[in-house]
Structure formats: structure tokens, C-alpha cells
Design a protein around this motif. Structure first.
Motif, mmCIF file in Angstrom:
data_model
loop_
_atom_site.group_PDB
_atom_site.id
_atom_site.type_symbol
_atom_site.label_atom_id
_atom_site.label_comp_id
_atom_site.label_asym_id
_atom_site.label_seq_id
_atom_site.Cartn_x
_atom_site.Cartn_y
_atom_site.Cartn_z
ATOM 1 N N ARG A 40 0.815 -1.188 -0.015
ATOM 2 C CA ARG A 40 0.044 -0.190 -0.015
ATOM 3 C C ARG A 40 0.761 1.119 -0.055
ATOM 4 O O ARG A 40 1.740 1.513 0.889
ATOM 5 C CB ARG A 40 -0.735 -0.064 1.242
ATOM 6 N N LEU A 55 -8.757 13.009 -2.004
ATOM 7 C CA LEU A 55 -8.060 11.796 -2.692
ATOM 8 C C LEU A 55 -8.458 11.921 -4.038
ATOM 9 O O LEU A 55 -9.630 12.407 -4.442
ATOM 10 C CB LEU A 55 -8.863 10.518 -2.285
ATOM 11 N N ARG A 72 -7.056 6.250 -6.458
ATOM 12 C CA ARG A 72 -6.616 5.203 -5.926
ATOM 13 C C ARG A 72 -6.651 3.934 -6.889
ATOM 14 O O ARG A 72 -7.770 3.711 -7.477
ATOM 15 C CB ARG A 72 -7.452 4.735 -4.524
ATOM 16 N N SER A 96 -2.755 5.245 -3.469
ATOM 17 C CA SER A 96 -3.646 6.510 -3.136
ATOM 18 C C SER A 96 -2.787 7.661 -3.461
ATOM 19 O O SER A 96 -1.914 8.005 -2.880
ATOM 20 C CB SER A 96 -3.966 6.277 -2.004
#
Length: 135
Positions: free
Chosen positions: A6, A67, A70, A83
Motif C-alpha cells: 500500500r 483523494l 486510488r 492512493s
């Protein structure tokens, strides 16, 4: 996520310009352009991870905003869950990086011409599509 990582990245926008960073030679992905950031540690909040990574990498503090994108990209059987967040610096613009040999501000219309790291491409496409304020 098994066999994957991630990652979070910072998208700095100044008027019509966007900050891009070129990975230093000798590093994985050397010579490719990317948005600055790094890995999210186990149990770490993504926005907190991004603040930490930018402090370590660029030596500045940021506010993490919305954001942007992603996306998951698979490279050599490894999943990269990236992200990208809109950010603003709170104590000065970035001028140097521990991971990059070049930090440049580009017009949105110039972004697509750069040799981007594959995981960053979805965010680049979104930023480039917004050049004329159309989407």
C-alpha cells in the motif's frame, strides 16, 4: 494484501502547475517520474503515512486534502495499491528530495509527455484531462 504494498503519494498543484519528481538513478524505477510519497506501514492511517513520508523525503510539512485517485497496478507479480492525494505545503515549497534527483513543476498539459512510473499513470491521466476544465 498478499504479495503487494500500500503506497500513498502527494499531488502538489500550484495554479496550473503540478510537481513531478524524477527517481534518482540507481534506485528502483530510476529515471521515471512520479508523485512523491511512500509505503504505508502496518496499521498506519494513509494520510498520516503521507505526512510522514513527505517530511522524510522532502523535508516539509503538508496538509493532506482530497483523494485524487486510488488504483492497483501489478508490476512483476507485485500489486501496488497507490492512493494519490491533493496536498498543500504548510512551511514552504519542496526544493530537494532524498529519493529524487529532480523536482520540477509542469503545466498539466505537459504531464502526459513525461516518462511516468506505471502506478502514477491513472492520476496523471486525471490531472491531464482537467487541463481545459472539462472532464
Amino acid at each position: 494484501m498478499s504479495n503487494g504494498i500500500r503506497v500513498v503519494a502527494a499531488v502538489f498543484v500550484d495554479g496550473g502547475r503540478v510537481l513531478a519528481c524524477r527517481r534518482a538513478a540507481g534506485r528502483p524505477g530510476g529515471g521515471k517520474w512520479e508523485f512523491p510519497g511512500g509505503k504505508v506501514e502496518a496499521g498506519e492511517d494513509p494520510k498520516a503515512a503521507l505526512r510522514r513520508e513527505i517530511r522524510e523525503e522532502l523535508g516539509i510539512a503538508i496538509d493532506v486534502g482530497e483523494l485524487l485517485d486510488r488504483s492497483v497496478t501489478t508490476i512483476e507479480n507485485r500489486r501496488i495499491d497507490l492512493s494519490c492525494y491533493h496536498v498543500e505545503e504548510t512551511d514552504g515549497a519542496p526544493i530537494a528530495s532524498t529519493d529524487h534527483d529532480l523536482l520540477e513543476w509542469f503545466a498539466r498539459s505537459e504531464l502526459a509527455a513525461l516518462d511516468w512510473a506505471e502506478p502514477d499513470l491513472p492520476a496523471v491521466r486525471l490531472l491531464s484531462a482537467d487541463v481545459d476544465g472539462q472532464d
